[in-house]
Motif scaffolding. Structure first.
Motif: not given
Length: 265
Positions: A42, A46, A50, A128
């Motif tokens: 995770d 991310r 991102s 996200v």
């Protein structure tokens, strides 16, 4: 009459003496790294997804193009090398054919595994914003099909023409990374896909190329002239002297007389 197929032995030599050398160590490394990436999946996802969104939109678009166009380029190079193998003899052609079949097998295997594991896409389970649109529900994540196909094609290319690793390896890694950067996969999805593609094609080709070579030799002996042209072998009259190979014939192939017949000259 020889007790073994010397040509098949030559096919195996294309793999540097066999793929079992270091295979266990490689498998252990892949398992350990995949497990570590799963633990931090995770957070790693991310940070990657991102970060890609924060870049200029043209860069994000480039990531998407790499993921698709990269596979097209790899498939094109593999196709050209397969066609070229026709003019290099039955040993080369046998390796090329088996590598192509193994590539398709790797993709089918990845699809079957995805259906059993049924891992949801990270762009559906995590909040996200991603570069690319999230795939439809039911399009599972683990392992990555793109990474599997890229790894399989790159392995086939390196087997057929090792010098092409300079293009195949970086492009394959770029295809795999693009799947995370665009938000479609976790990192462990990509690594697992690459491992499936590489191992299936490498081990599958090593194991089956000798048998494919023997089958091609027999088909050239018993098949019609048209088939000889398909496999890149020039036409040889049915009762031609075996010591004088026909135009384009495979010099490592077995004598070209029909079984049971001998040259009385």
């Amino acid at each position: 009459m020889p007790s073994r197929d010397d040509g098949a032995v030559d096919v195996r030599r294309r793999f540097g003496g066999g793929p079992v050398t270091g295979a266990l160590s490689a498998a252990v490394v892949v398992v350990v790294v995949t497990a570590l990436l799963f633990v931090v999946r995770d957070a790693a996802y991310r940070a990657t997804a991102s970060g890609a969104v924060a870049l200029p939109s043209v860069v994000g678009g480039f990531f998407e193009v790499v993921g698709e166009l990269g596979l097209v380029v790899l498939a094109g190079v593999a196709a050209v090398l397969t066609w070229r193998a026709r003019s290099q003899g039955l040993q080369h052609l046998a390796v090329a054919v088996v590598a192509a079949v193994a590539t398709v097998t790797a993709y089918v295997l990845s699809e079957v595994v995805k259906g059993f594991v049924r891992e949801e896409r990270p762009c559906r389970t995590l909040s996200v914003h991603t570069v690319a649109t999230c795939p439809a529900p039911g399009d599972w994540a683990w392992p990555s099909n793109h990474a599997t196909i890229a790894g399989a094609l790159a392995t086939a290319i390196v087997i057929l023409a090792p010098v092409w690793w300079r293009l195949a390896v970086p492009l394959t890694l770029a295809v795999g990374a693009s799947r995370v950067l665009t938000g479609a996969h976790y990192w462990h999805d990509v690594l697992a896909g690459l491992a499936v593609g590489v191992f299936v094609v490498w081990f599958g080709t090593w194991a089956l190329a000798p048998a494919a070579h023997r089958l091609l030799q027999r088909s050239v002996v018993a098949g019609p002239p048209g088939w000889r042209r398909v496999v890149g072998q020039g036409y040889v009259p049915r009762y031609a002297d075996a010591d004088v190979p026909g135009e384009g014939a495979d010099h490592d192939a077995e004598p070209l007389e029909p079984p049971g017949e001998t040259d009385e000259d």
